[in-house]
Design a protein around this motif. Sequence first.
Motif, PDB file in Angstrom:
ATOM      1  N   GLY A 130       5.145   1.931  19.774  1.00 10.18           N
ATOM      2  CA  GLY A 130       3.812   2.448  20.106  1.00 10.18           C
ATOM      3  C   GLY A 130       3.619   2.727  21.583  1.00 10.18           C
ATOM      4  N   LYS A 131       3.984   1.746  22.418  1.00 10.33           N
ATOM      5  CA  LYS A 131       3.751   1.910  23.863  1.00 10.33           C
ATOM      6  C   LYS A 131       4.595   3.063  24.412  1.00 10.33           C
ATOM      7  N   LEU A 132       5.869   3.112  23.973  1.00 10.97           N
ATOM      8  CA  LEU A 132       6.740   4.195  24.437  1.00 10.97           C
ATOM      9  C   LEU A 132       6.184   5.553  23.995  1.00 10.97           C
ATOM     10  N   SER A 133       5.658   5.603  22.767  1.00  9.13           N
ATOM     11  CA  SER A 133       5.147   6.895  22.269  1.00  9.13           C
ATOM     12  C   SER A 133       3.969   7.369  23.116  1.00  9.13           C
ATOM     13  N   GLN A 134       3.151   6.425  23.595  1.00  5.77           N
ATOM     14  CA  GLN A 134       2.013   6.813  24.448  1.00  5.77           C
ATOM     15  C   GLN A 134       2.524   7.397  25.773  1.00  5.77           C
ATOM     16  N   PHE A 164      -5.881  19.132  21.978  1.00  7.11           N
ATOM     17  CA  PHE A 164      -4.685  18.285  22.008  1.00  7.11           C
ATOM     18  C   PHE A 164      -4.280  17.842  20.605  1.00  7.11           C
ATOM     19  N   HIS A 165      -2.976  17.686  20.402  1.00  5.12           N
ATOM     20  CA  HIS A 165      -2.514  16.913  19.242  1.00  5.12           C
ATOM     21  C   HIS A 165      -3.196  15.549  19.351  1.00  5.12           C
ATOM     22  N   SER A 166      -3.783  15.071  18.243  1.00  2.00           N
ATOM     23  CA  SER A 166      -4.674  13.906  18.338  1.00  2.00           C
ATOM     24  C   SER A 166      -4.248  12.729  17.456  1.00  2.00           C
ATOM     25  N   GLY A 208      -0.268  -3.285  10.136  1.00  2.56           N
ATOM     26  CA  GLY A 208      -0.035  -3.640  11.538  1.00  2.56           C
ATOM     27  C   GLY A 208      -0.852  -2.723  12.426  1.00  2.56           C
ATOM     28  N   PRO A 209      -0.584  -2.769  13.747  1.00  4.96           N
ATOM     29  CA  PRO A 209      -1.444  -2.056  14.701  1.00  4.96           C
ATOM     30  C   PRO A 209      -1.456  -0.537  14.539  1.00  4.96           C
ATOM     31  N   ALA A 210      -0.396   0.032  13.943  1.00  2.48           N
ATOM     32  CA  ALA A 210      -0.362   1.502  13.818  1.00  2.48           C
ATOM     33  C   ALA A 210      -1.145   2.003  12.603  1.00  2.48           C
ATOM     34  N   SER A 234      -0.210   2.706  35.912  1.00  4.97           N
ATOM     35  CA  SER A 234      -1.392   2.307  36.694  1.00  4.97           C
ATOM     36  C   SER A 234      -2.681   2.369  35.867  1.00  4.97           C
ATOM     37  N   ARG A 235      -3.231   1.182  35.559  1.00  2.00           N
ATOM     38  CA  ARG A 235      -4.500   1.129  34.823  1.00  2.00           C
ATOM     39  C   ARG A 235      -5.646   1.641  35.689  1.00  2.00           C
ATOM     40  N   ASP A 236      -5.528   1.402  37.027  1.00  2.00           N
ATOM     41  CA  ASP A 236      -6.585   1.865  37.938  1.00  2.00           C
ATOM     42  C   ASP A 236      -6.666   3.384  37.926  1.00  2.00           C
ATOM     43  N   ASN A 246      -8.239   9.373  19.316  1.00  2.00           N
ATOM     44  CA  ASN A 246      -9.026  10.043  20.342  1.00  2.00           C
ATOM     45  C   ASN A 246      -8.803   9.518  21.756  1.00  2.00           C
ATOM     46  N   LYS A 247      -8.571   8.192  21.909  1.00  2.00           N
ATOM     47  CA  LYS A 247      -8.407   7.637  23.257  1.00  2.00           C
ATOM     48  C   LYS A 247      -7.251   8.325  23.993  1.00  2.00           C
ATOM     49  N   LEU A 248      -6.174   8.629  23.273  1.00  2.00           N
ATOM     50  CA  LEU A 248      -5.030   9.273  23.920  1.00  2.00           C
ATOM     51  C   LEU A 248      -5.393  10.690  24.390  1.00  2.00           C
ATOM     52  N   GLN A 284      -8.422  11.555  25.425  1.00  2.04           N
ATOM     53  CA  GLN A 284      -9.215  11.344  26.650  1.00  2.04           C
ATOM     54  C   GLN A 284      -8.286  11.119  27.847  1.00  2.04           C
ATOM     55  N   LYS A 285      -7.255  10.288  27.629  1.00  7.56           N
ATOM     56  CA  LYS A 285      -6.327   9.986  28.734  1.00  7.56           C
ATOM     57  C   LYS A 285      -5.532  11.225  29.138  1.00  7.56           C
ATOM     58  N   SER A 286      -5.180  12.031  28.135  1.00 10.03           N
ATOM     59  CA  SER A 286      -4.360  13.219  28.405  1.00 10.03           C
ATOM     60  C   SER A 286      -5.119  14.232  29.235  1.00 10.03           C
ATOM     61  N   ILE A 341     -13.822   2.026  19.319  1.00 12.71           N
ATOM     62  CA  ILE A 341     -13.947   2.340  20.754  1.00 12.71           C
ATOM     63  C   ILE A 341     -12.562   2.374  21.402  1.00 12.71           C
ATOM     64  N   GLY A 342     -11.753   1.359  21.093  1.00  8.49           N
ATOM     65  CA  GLY A 342     -10.411   1.253  21.701  1.00  8.49           C
ATOM     66  C   GLY A 342      -9.548   2.453  21.368  1.00  8.49           C
ATOM     67  N   LEU A 343      -9.474   2.814  20.091  1.00  6.72           N
ATOM     68  CA  LEU A 343      -8.697   3.995  19.696  1.00  6.72           C
ATOM     69  C   LEU A 343      -9.578   5.240  19.636  1.00  6.72           C
ATOM     70  N   ALA A 366      -8.966  -7.332  13.394  1.00  7.90           N
ATOM     71  CA  ALA A 366      -8.874  -6.818  14.772  1.00  7.90           C
ATOM     72  C   ALA A 366     -10.202  -7.119  15.472  1.00  7.90           C
ATOM     73  N   SER A 367     -10.172  -7.212  16.806  1.00  7.85           N
ATOM     74  CA  SER A 367     -11.431  -7.501  17.512  1.00  7.85           C
ATOM     75  C   SER A 367     -12.388  -6.323  17.328  1.00  7.85           C
ATOM     76  N   LYS A 368     -13.679  -6.646  17.263  1.00  9.34           N
ATOM     77  CA  LYS A 368     -14.679  -5.608  16.973  1.00  9.34           C
ATOM     78  C   LYS A 368     -14.632  -4.513  18.044  1.00  9.34           C
ATOM     79  N   GLY A 369     -14.516  -3.283  17.604  1.00 10.78           N
ATOM     80  CA  GLY A 369     -14.482  -2.154  18.543  1.00 10.78           C
ATOM     81  C   GLY A 369     -13.077  -1.656  18.835  1.00 10.78           C
ATOM     82  N   LYS A 370     -12.052  -2.389  18.383  1.00 13.92           N
ATOM     83  CA  LYS A 370     -10.689  -1.971  18.740  1.00 13.92           C
ATOM     84  C   LYS A 370     -10.342  -0.591  18.167  1.00 13.92           C
ATOM     85  N   TYR A 371     -10.655  -0.358  16.893  1.00 12.66           N
ATOM     86  CA  TYR A 371     -10.293   0.936  16.284  1.00 12.66           C
ATOM     87  C   TYR A 371     -11.309   2.025  16.652  1.00 12.66           C
TER      88      TYR A 371
HETATM   89  N1  ACO Z   1     -13.071  -3.123  21.968  1.00 11.48           N
HETATM   90  C1  ACO Z   1     -12.798  -1.995  22.658  1.00 11.48           C
HETATM   91  N2  ACO Z   1     -11.523  -1.617  22.983  1.00 11.48           N
HETATM   92  C2  ACO Z   1     -10.520  -2.413  22.575  1.00 11.48           C
HETATM   93  C3  ACO Z   1     -10.738  -3.606  21.868  1.00 11.48           C
HETATM   94  C4  ACO Z   1     -12.083  -3.949  21.558  1.00 11.48           C
HETATM   95  N3  ACO Z   1     -12.389  -5.033  20.880  1.00 11.48           N
HETATM   96  N4  ACO Z   1      -9.553  -4.184  21.615  1.00 11.48           N
HETATM   97  C5  ACO Z   1      -8.604  -3.384  22.143  1.00 11.48           C
HETATM   98  N5  ACO Z   1      -9.182  -2.324  22.735  1.00 11.48           N
HETATM   99  C6  ACO Z   1      -8.544  -1.170  23.385  1.00 11.48           C
HETATM  100  C7  ACO Z   1      -7.360  -1.505  24.236  1.00 11.48           C
HETATM  101  O1  ACO Z   1      -7.744  -1.883  25.537  1.00 11.48           O
HETATM  102  C8  ACO Z   1      -6.625  -0.178  24.180  1.00 11.48           C
HETATM  103  O2  ACO Z   1      -7.236   0.757  25.018  1.00 11.48           O
HETATM  104  P1  ACO Z   1      -6.469   1.293  26.319  1.00 11.48           P
HETATM  105  O3  ACO Z   1      -5.280   2.033  25.814  1.00 11.48           O
HETATM  106  O4  ACO Z   1      -7.452   2.160  26.999  1.00 11.48           O
HETATM  107  O5  ACO Z   1      -6.100   0.068  27.066  1.00 11.48           O
HETATM  108  C9  ACO Z   1      -6.871   0.318  22.774  1.00 11.48           C
HETATM  109  O6  ACO Z   1      -8.013  -0.394  22.324  1.00 11.48           O
HETATM  110  C10 ACO Z   1      -5.736   0.055  21.811  1.00 11.48           C
HETATM  111  O7  ACO Z   1      -5.421  -1.307  21.902  1.00 11.48           O
HETATM  112  P2  ACO Z   1      -3.899  -1.785  22.046  1.00 11.48           P
HETATM  113  O8  ACO Z   1      -3.850  -3.248  22.123  1.00 11.48           O
HETATM  114  O9  ACO Z   1      -3.231  -0.987  23.108  1.00 11.48           O
HETATM  115  O10 ACO Z   1      -3.407  -1.289  20.613  1.00 11.48           O
HETATM  116  P3  ACO Z   1      -2.050  -1.601  19.895  1.00 11.48           P
HETATM  117  O11 ACO Z   1      -0.948  -1.703  20.877  1.00 11.48           O
HETATM  118  O12 ACO Z   1      -2.267  -2.739  18.981  1.00 11.48           O
HETATM  119  O13 ACO Z   1      -1.869  -0.264  19.025  1.00 11.48           O
HETATM  120  C11 ACO Z   1      -1.021   1.986  19.176  1.00 11.48           C
HETATM  121  C12 ACO Z   1      -2.155   1.030  19.521  1.00 11.48           C
HETATM  122  C13 ACO Z   1       0.219   1.647  20.008  1.00 11.48           C
HETATM  123  C14 ACO Z   1      -1.467   3.406  19.482  1.00 11.48           C
HETATM  124  C15 ACO Z   1      -0.682   1.851  17.656  1.00 11.48           C
HETATM  125  O14 ACO Z   1      -1.814   2.152  16.896  1.00 11.48           O
HETATM  126  C16 ACO Z   1       0.465   2.766  17.237  1.00 11.48           C
HETATM  127  O15 ACO Z   1       1.623   2.432  17.396  1.00 11.48           O
HETATM  128  N6  ACO Z   1       0.150   3.965  16.626  1.00 11.48           N
HETATM  129  C17 ACO Z   1       1.170   4.916  16.190  1.00 11.48           C
HETATM  130  C18 ACO Z   1       1.864   5.624  17.339  1.00 11.48           C
HETATM  131  C19 ACO Z   1       1.048   6.745  17.946  1.00 11.48           C
HETATM  132  O16 ACO Z   1       0.081   7.218  17.389  1.00 11.48           O
HETATM  133  N7  ACO Z   1       1.502   7.211  19.131  1.00 11.48           N
HETATM  134  C20 ACO Z   1       0.868   8.352  19.784  1.00 11.48           C
HETATM  135  C21 ACO Z   1       1.769   9.530  20.069  1.00 11.48           C
HETATM  136  S1  ACO Z   1       3.002   9.797  18.841  1.00 11.48           S
HETATM  137  C22 ACO Z   1       2.250  10.338  17.380  1.00 11.48           C
HETATM  138  O17 ACO Z   1       1.485  11.264  17.359  1.00 11.48           O
HETATM  139  C23 ACO Z   1       2.573   9.630  16.137  1.00 11.48           C
END
Ligand code: ACO
Length: 468
Positions: free
Chosen positions: A206-210, A246-248, A154-156, A295-297, A251-253, A255-257, A37-39, A30-35
Motif C-alpha cells: 500500500g505505502k509503495l503504491s502511494q 485523476f485515476h481515483s 484488511g486495510p485495502a 515530508s508530511r509538512d 479521494n485522499k490520494l 487531493q495529494k496528487s 475522512i482519512g481515505l 477502524a477508527s471513526k473517520g478513517k475510511y
Molecule cells: N480519522 C481521519 N483520518 C484518519 C483516521 C481517522 N480516524 N485514521 C486514519 N486516518 C487517515 C490517515 O492519517 C491517512 O491519511 P494520510 O494519508 O493523509 O496520512 C489515511 O487515513 C489512511 O490511513 P492509513 O493508516 O495510511 O491507511 P492504511 O495504511 O491502513 O491503508 C491504503 C491505506 C494503503 C491506501 C490501503 O487502503 C491500500 O493498500 N489500498 C490499496 C492500494 C491503493 O489503492 N493504492 C493506490 C494507488 S494503486 C491503485 O490504484 C490500486
Amino acid sequence: MAKNVGILAMDIYFPTTCIKQEVLEAHDGASKGKYTIGLGQDCMAFCTEVEDVISMSLTVITSLLEKYGIDPKQIGRLEVGSETVIDKSKSIKTFLMQIFEKSGNTDIEGVDSTNACYGGTAALFNCVNWVESSSWDGRYGLVVCTDSAVYAEGPARPTGGAAAIAILIGPDAPISFESRFRGSYMAHAYDFYKPNLASEYPVVDGKLSQTCYLVAVDSCYKQLCKKYEKLEGKQFSLSDAEYFVFHSPYNKLVQKSFARLLYNDFLRNASSVDEVAKEKLEPFSTLSGDESYQSRDLEKVTQQLAKSLYDAKVQPTTLVPKQVGNMYTASLYAAFASLIHNKHNTLAGQRVILFSYGSGLTATMFSLKFQEGQHPFSLSNIAAVMDVKKKLESRNEFLPEKFVETMKLMEHRYGGKDFVTSKDTSLLLPGTFYLTEVDSMYRRFYAQKTKDSATGTQCENGSIANGH
Ligand code: ACO
C-alpha cells in the motif's frame, strides 16, 4: 484524415449493490473517520454472484448503442481495458462480440489491454490511433473499461469498487484529444500486482503504491509541461487547464496528487504560483525527490495552498469515485463522467487534463478539449444518457455482514465451474445483464433482465450465450 478525433458518447454502469464506508469502518473496527475522512470515500459498489466484468460490459454497451441510436454494424473496433481476469486466453472482448454477431457484424478489430488500472487508457489510445490511421474504415471505435476491484479483508478492502464504462470514439467529437500534449512514465515496480492466479485479490504494498502514484504524477506532469512549452513557446501551469481528472483509488490520494502539481509549478517557477504560496513553499525548495515524498509538512502545506484550486478544478470530478470506489480501469473515466455530469453546460471551449495510473507501473497524463457538439453527440446529451444522479439514487445499501458473506461466496466461486447462480435479479435495474451459469467446461452464460420488469422478479429476456 479524420479531424478532432475523440469521445463522441459515453455511458456508465455500476452495480446497484453497495456498502456505506462509515458502516464498513465501524464493522472493521477502524477508527471513526478513517475510511470517510482519512481515505475520503463515501460508499463502495460491488458485484454480487450474478454480476461480473462481462455482464457489466454487456449492460453498458447495449445501453450505449440503444440510447445513442447506434447500429451495431457501425462499430469497426472494440477495445476492452480490464485487470479482472476471467480467462487467461479468451478475451472479454470475444464475449462482447455476442452483441455484434446478432446483427451480422463480425468484422471488428481489437482485443483486451491489461496493465492494472491503465488498461482502459491503452484501449482508448488504440481506438483513437485507429480512427486517425490509414486502416480506419469510417466506422466508430468502442472502448469498454470494466473491473471489479476487490481486496482481501484488511486495510485495502475499503478501496474496492466496481463499474463498466463504454466510450464511443470517432471524428468531429465534442471531446477531442490534444494528443501532442501528453506525458508518460513507465517503470518496474512491485506496488500492486496479481501473481496468484487462483485468487481475484491482488498483492499490495500500500505505502509503495502511494509513492509510485505520486512519482508518476510528478514525472508525467513534467513531461507534459515540457512538450507544451516546446510546442506552444510558453509555460504550462495549473491555470492552463480548467479541470484536472485523476485515476481515483480513493479521494485522499487525488487531493495529494493535485497538491503535488502546485508544488511542481512552484519548483518550475511558474507564473501561476502566487506570492503567499512561494513564501510558504520556500522551505521545501531544496528537498530531494525522495525527501519530498516523505515530508508530511510539505504534504500539509501544499494541500492547504491548493485547497481553493482543488475545489474549482478537481472537486467536480470526484462524485462517482467517492460514491462507487476504485473501479480500476474505469476509475479515471468515472471521474471524467462526474465532470460531465456536474459541468456539461459550461465545458465547451475548455481544456481538461487527465492522469491515468496503472500499478506495476504505467502512467500517462493527457489533454482533452471540449466543444458542445451536435445531438446525439453533445455534452448535454452525454450527461443525460449517463444519468449519474438517478443511478446513484437507485442503489441498495448492504449491511456489512451481508457484504462479507457476498465476498466469501465470490472468493469461493472465483475460477470455479459447474454451478448455477441464484439468478436473483431483484436488485438489478431493468436491462441489466447477469450471470446464470458456469458449466462443467467453464463456459459462462448470461441473460438480460427484461426492460419492463419493474418488480424485480426473475425475468429473462432469453439467454445470450451459446444457444442457452
Ligand atoms: N480519522 C481521519 N483520518 C484518519 C483516521 C481517522 N480516524 N485514521 C486514519 N486516518 C487517515 C490517515 O492519517 C491517512 O491519511 P494520510 O494519508 O493523509 O496520512 C489515511 O487515513 C489512511 O490511513 P492509513 O493508516 O495510511 O491507511 P492504511 O495504511 O491502513 O491503508 C491504503 C491505506 C494503503 C491506501 C490501503 O487502503 C491500500 O493498500 N489500498 C490499496 C492500494 C491503493 O489503492 N493504492 C493506490 C494507488 S494503486 C491503485 O490504484 C490500486
